[in-house]
Scaffold this motif. Structure first.
Motif, PDB file in Angstrom:
ATOM      1  N   LEU A  60       0.841  -1.198   0.000  1.00 42.82           N
ATOM      2  CA  LEU A  60       0.000   0.000   0.000  1.00 42.82           C
ATOM      3  C   LEU A  60       0.877   1.249   0.000  1.00 42.82           C
ATOM      4  CD1 LEU A  60      -2.579  -1.054   2.779  1.00 42.82           C
ATOM      5  CD2 LEU A  60      -2.735  -1.458   0.307  1.00 42.82           C
ATOM      6  N   VAL A  61       0.663   2.129  -0.989  1.00 49.31           N
ATOM      7  CA  VAL A  61       1.368   3.418  -1.018  1.00 49.31           C
ATOM      8  C   VAL A  61       0.483   4.401  -0.259  1.00 49.31           C
ATOM      9  CG1 VAL A  61       2.361   5.233  -2.458  1.00 49.31           C
ATOM     10  CG2 VAL A  61       2.363   2.863  -3.260  1.00 49.31           C
ATOM     11  N   VAL A  62       0.947   4.804   0.915  1.00 49.72           N
ATOM     12  CA  VAL A  62       0.106   5.604   1.820  1.00 49.72           C
ATOM     13  C   VAL A  62       0.875   6.809   2.363  1.00 49.72           C
ATOM     14  CG1 VAL A  62      -1.492   3.798   2.588  1.00 49.72           C
ATOM     15  CG2 VAL A  62       0.755   3.958   3.641  1.00 49.72           C
ATOM     16  N   LEU A  76      -1.106  -0.910  -4.371  1.00 49.36           N
ATOM     17  CA  LEU A  76      -2.280  -0.027  -4.397  1.00 49.36           C
ATOM     18  C   LEU A  76      -1.932   1.329  -3.801  1.00 49.36           C
ATOM     19  CD1 LEU A  76      -4.675  -2.748  -2.969  1.00 49.36           C
ATOM     20  CD2 LEU A  76      -4.673  -1.971  -5.338  1.00 49.36           C
ATOM     21  N   ARG A  77      -2.400   2.365  -4.450  1.00 50.05           N
ATOM     22  CA  ARG A  77      -2.099   3.731  -3.992  1.00 50.05           C
ATOM     23  C   ARG A  77      -3.303   4.317  -3.252  1.00 50.05           C
ATOM     24  NH1 ARG A  77       1.697   7.587  -5.290  1.00 50.05           N
ATOM     25  NH2 ARG A  77       2.706   6.197  -6.799  1.00 50.05           N
ATOM     26  N   ILE A  78      -3.104   4.654  -1.976  1.00 51.06           N
ATOM     27  CA  ILE A  78      -4.194   5.267  -1.201  1.00 51.06           C
ATOM     28  C   ILE A  78      -3.818   6.692  -0.782  1.00 51.06           C
ATOM     29  CG2 ILE A  78      -5.904   4.812   0.631  1.00 51.06           C
ATOM     30  CD1 ILE A  78      -4.821   2.083   0.993  1.00 51.06           C
ATOM     31  N   ASN A  79      -2.623   7.152  -1.166  1.00 50.49           N
ATOM     32  CA  ASN A  79      -2.172   8.452  -0.646  1.00 50.49           C
ATOM     33  C   ASN A  79      -2.591   9.622  -1.522  1.00 50.49           C
ATOM     34  OD1 ASN A  79      -0.396   7.997  -2.792  1.00 50.49           O
ATOM     35  ND2 ASN A  79       1.243   9.154  -1.811  1.00 50.49           N
ATOM     36  N   ASN A  80      -3.588   9.406  -2.408  1.00 44.80           N
ATOM     37  CA  ASN A  80      -4.073  10.519  -3.239  1.00 44.80           C
ATOM     38  C   ASN A  80      -4.620  11.658  -2.392  1.00 44.80           C
ATOM     39  OD1 ASN A  80      -3.388   9.249  -5.595  1.00 44.80           O
ATOM     40  ND2 ASN A  80      -5.377   8.272  -5.853  1.00 44.80           N
ATOM     41  N   ILE A  81      -4.934  11.345  -1.142  1.00 43.36           N
ATOM     42  CA  ILE A  81      -5.394  12.361  -0.190  1.00 43.36           C
ATOM     43  C   ILE A  81      -4.382  13.503  -0.083  1.00 43.36           C
ATOM     44  CG2 ILE A  81      -4.369  11.127   1.775  1.00 43.36           C
ATOM     45  CD1 ILE A  81      -6.649  12.048   3.492  1.00 43.36           C
TER      46      ILE A  81
END
Length: 443
Positions: free
Chosen positions: A273-275, A351-356
């Motif tokens: 996970l990219v966070v 999976l990339r979740i750091n778009n935030i």
């Protein structure tokens, strides 16, 4: 064809001014509609680029590229684009960001270069270039630090265009940002090759640090978080290495800009996970617990409420839901509980979740605008003192006139008057005893 005939006819009777004024009014109305309609904001820049390209084509094919027509159109575009203060400058910066960001839809390098040339024409007409610079710098920082830039060559080419257009003073800080990234890469090479450092590092964790010079980058408010012990140890090892090479400097960690790649084991498969760093801090809590309340997470992480809510929202309500929220509402509340989603599945391994971190909050935009306004105040104060120091005595009208010739951004006379009053209060100037409309410089 009709426009060409009209031009020829008006030219024969010596009445080209009528045609020039009509074309200028058309541009003012059309461009003005694009700029003033806030519902059109997402398309505004592209519409202006298309309008400018179409008008240029008309000038070339129908009006013999007449110089007087070019002058009138320049005035018409400048007038229209500056009908709304600050917003067009911000949207031009956002438009360039969308083109330079990785994952953006577009052709190859040539198409990107052509697009940037088109937007540069619109940029020329903006009077508040300091607003553009502030938003462009903020977006560039995110692209560089989060690895979201589609091409470093394109980034540098864009800055070279701004340098040609506005001079080196405009791009000094932007170039400094690239310099920091390059220097950080060299420092990290030395850090990884140091035998002393390697003996202290634990295996299984990799660290990469960008060291940013405060003056070059946007101002980031420090956001505290209780980092896992492993990360704190790594920070200390890097800090002692860096300060051994650069004594007398002070390192401040910017938690809000950190990103991590975390290996996560689910029932069916492991994922990477990219966070963001805050998302990492929250996820690490689930090494020991399967279910946590909002209050548990807040207490353990020490992240302030607004940032924590954004973080939990991204982990439990986004496209990649690695946490399950109870109750299943669209907002995060203090009474919610969050369970680790053991049965989570996805076709991709990483999976990339750091778009935030790429998304902008309303507060972020507001603080950027406020910072520009503050910088403008300092520039006005400096200009007033500079003028008065050389003139010693000057009337209010002449001082205002001098200021307008020196300042590069639009400002109301009432705002200039407030800055003059402020300087009088701080005893830089005084009103003349014989004439209140005249100012004297106080050495």
């Amino acid at each position: 064809v009709d426009l060409r005939r009209m031009y020829t006819l008006c030219d024969r009777v010596g009445n080209l001014d009528l045609l020039r004024v009509a074309l200028s009014n058309y541009v003012k109305q059309k461009a003005g509609d694009y700029v003033t309609d806030d519902k059109n904001d997402p398309q505004m820049v592209q519409n202006l680029i298309n309008l400018k390209a179409n008008i240029d084509k008309v000038l070339e094919e129908c009006f013999d590229n007449k110089e007087s027509f070019h002058g009138s159109l320049k005035e018409a575009f400048e007038y229209s684009i500056n009908l709304r203060q600050n917003r067009p400058a911000e949207l031009v910066a956002k438009y360039i960001d969308s083109k330079l960001r990785s994952g953006s839809k577009g052709g190859g390098d040539e198409e990107l270069e052509s697009t940037l040339d088109g937007v540069l024409v619109i940029f020329r007409y903006i009077s508040g270039k300091d607003v553009f610079e502030a938003f462009y710098k903020k977006d560039l920082a995110k692209r560089l630090l989060l690895g979201k830039s589609s091409s470093i060559d394109a980034e540098k080419s864009t800055i070279a265009k701004f340098k040609t257009e506005c001079g080196s003073q405009f791009t000094n800080k932007l170039e400094g940002m690239f310099k920091d990234i390059d220097i950080s890469r060299d420092i990290m090479t030395g850090f990884k090759n140091s035998a002393q450092v390697q003996s202290k590092l634990k295996h299984g964790i990799e660290l990469y640090v960008n060291v940013l010079t405060t003056g070059y980058w946007p101002t980031y408010p420090p956001v505290e978080a209780n980092l896992p012990q492993e990360l704190r140890d790594y920070q200390e090892i890097y800090k002692s290495y860096y300060l051994s090479k650069h004594s007398g400097r002070r390192l401040v960690w910017q938690n809000s800009l950190g990103q991590c790649v975390v290996k996560c084991k689910f029932k069916k498969a492991s994922k990477e996970l990219v966070v963001s760093l805050f998302q990492t801090v929250v996820l690490m809590l689930y090494n020991d617990e399967d279910k946590l309340t909002y209050d548990d997470i807040e207490k353990a992480t020490g992240i302030e409420a607004r940032e924590l809510k954004r973080t939990l929202q991204s982990l439990s309500l986004g496209k990649v839901r690695v946490l399950l929220k109870e109750p299943k509402t669209k907002e995060v509340n203090r009474t919610d509980t969050f369970t680790f989603h053991k049965d989570f599945t996805a076709p991709l391994y990483r999976l990339r979740i750091n778009n935030i971190q790429m998304k902008e909050t309303q507060e972020e935009n507001q603080s950027t605008t406020e910072r520009v306004f503050q910088d403008r105040q300092y520039q006005v104060d400096a200009a007033v003192v500079r003028i008065m120091k050389s003139r010693k005595t000057l009337s209010h009208t002449l001082l205002i006139s001098e200021l307008y010739s020196q300042l590069r951004f639009p400002i109301k006379p009432s705002d200039l008057k407030k800055r003059i009053e402020s300087l009088i209060d701080r005893e830089y100037l005084e009103r003349d005893t014989a004439n209140a409309q005249v100012y004297n410089y106080l050495a």
